[in-house]
Design an enzyme around this catalytic site. Structure first.
Site, PDB file in Angstrom:
ATOM      1  N   ASP A  36      -3.860  -8.547   2.674  1.00 29.89           N
ATOM      2  CA  ASP A  36      -5.210  -8.766   3.187  1.00 29.89           C
ATOM      3  C   ASP A  36      -5.878  -9.756   2.246  1.00 29.89           C
ATOM      4  OD1 ASP A  36      -4.859  -6.875   5.204  1.00 29.89           O
ATOM      5  OD2 ASP A  36      -5.656  -5.240   3.995  1.00 29.89           O
ATOM      6  N   HIS A  61       1.442  -2.258   5.654  1.00 33.86           N
ATOM      7  CA  HIS A  61       1.308  -2.567   4.230  1.00 33.86           C
ATOM      8  C   HIS A  61       2.321  -1.796   3.389  1.00 33.86           C
ATOM      9  CE1 HIS A  61      -2.440  -4.989   3.816  1.00 33.86           C
ATOM     10  NE2 HIS A  61      -2.777  -4.412   4.961  1.00 33.86           N
ATOM     11  N   ARG A  73       0.853  -1.195   0.000  1.00 36.14           N
ATOM     12  CA  ARG A  73       0.000   0.000   0.000  1.00 36.14           C
ATOM     13  C   ARG A  73       0.888   1.245   0.000  1.00 36.14           C
ATOM     14  NH1 ARG A  73      -3.788  -0.251   4.940  1.00 36.14           N
ATOM     15  NH2 ARG A  73      -4.504  -2.041   3.710  1.00 36.14           N
TER      16      ARG A  73
END
Length: 239
Positions: A156, A149, A105
């Protein structure tokens, strides 16, 4: 205006929730491309792995595409991607498969989450994602100014069971949807049905055997250990 990344790191160093990074604030990598960061697309290792990358679209708790997600792809640091590919291959021998919602992320995406959490007027996704919580309570355990992340070692995901010929797979019942903010998403929360508890345990066992550890507040959240770059976060766009 998006908060500068240096400010995000400083906030976490002073008092933000950054988990295991509290003792040593992370550094922002200068990498500008996935290749420079050693991030690889999981589909280069498992071309048909199931994905539903939520933050690349509007079906997520923000209700809109998230900054930094320019394509619905799962990037991970190479050793982590290789470990996840091994988990997937082992599961397939049992007619099971992973389904991925998020992986690496970008730091700018985390800043987007923080801005959203501070916007008390935006309650569009409350019924689906945080029905029992006031939005102000999401900052901290659920939304931190720095996310694991962004270190490229966390995914996830959920588990699917497939038909005997592996032509059709359905997600297993886990008790909540992805990104449900509330105690029911805690991995070992009381009150689950036996099937839901067994399914969560099945996912956790498969991931632990592959070297991943679960975040107890979220049954879907797994981090590879040891992390290849535990004190580095990245801001390479997902594209």
């Amino acid at each position: 205006m998006r908060r500068p990344l240096a400010a995000i790191v400083l906030f976490a160093a002073i008092g933000g929730s950054a988990g295991s990074l509290a003792e040593q604030p992370p550094a922002l990598s200068p990498a500008k491309t996935a290749a420079a960061a050693n991030l690889v697309d999981i589909r280069t290792l498992v071309p048909d792995i199931a994905e539903d990358i939520k933050y690349a679209g509007s079906d997520n708790f923000v209700g809109a595409p998230v900054d930094g997600y320019r394509a619905p792809k799962c990037f991970l640091l190479r050793p982590v991607a290789e470990a996840l590919a091994r988990v997937e291959r082992d599961l397939r021998t049992r007619h099971l498969r992973l389904k991925i919602w998020d992986c690496y992320r970008p730091a700018r995406a985390v800043a987007h989450f923080v801005r959203w959490a501070h916007d008390a007027a935006d309650q569009r996704t409350k019924a689906q994602h945080y029905p029992t919580l006031d939005k102000s309570r999401l900052l901290g355990d659920y939304i931190a100014p720095i996310s694991g992340h962004s270190r490229g070692s966390t995914a996830d995901l959920t588990l699917q069971r497939c038909a005997s010929d592996d032509t059709h797979c359905e997600p297993l019942e886990m008790g909540t949807d992805f990104d449900y903010f509330g105690v029911r998403a805690n991995t070992d929360v009381p009150g689950l049905t036996p099937r839901q508890r067994d399914n969560r345990a099945l996912l956790r066992n498969a991931m632990e055997q592959g070297g991943f550890r679960n975040y107890p507040l979220e049954w879907w959240h797994y981090t590879f250990t040891p992390e290849p770059t535990p004190h580095t976060i990245y801001d390479v766009p997902v594209q």
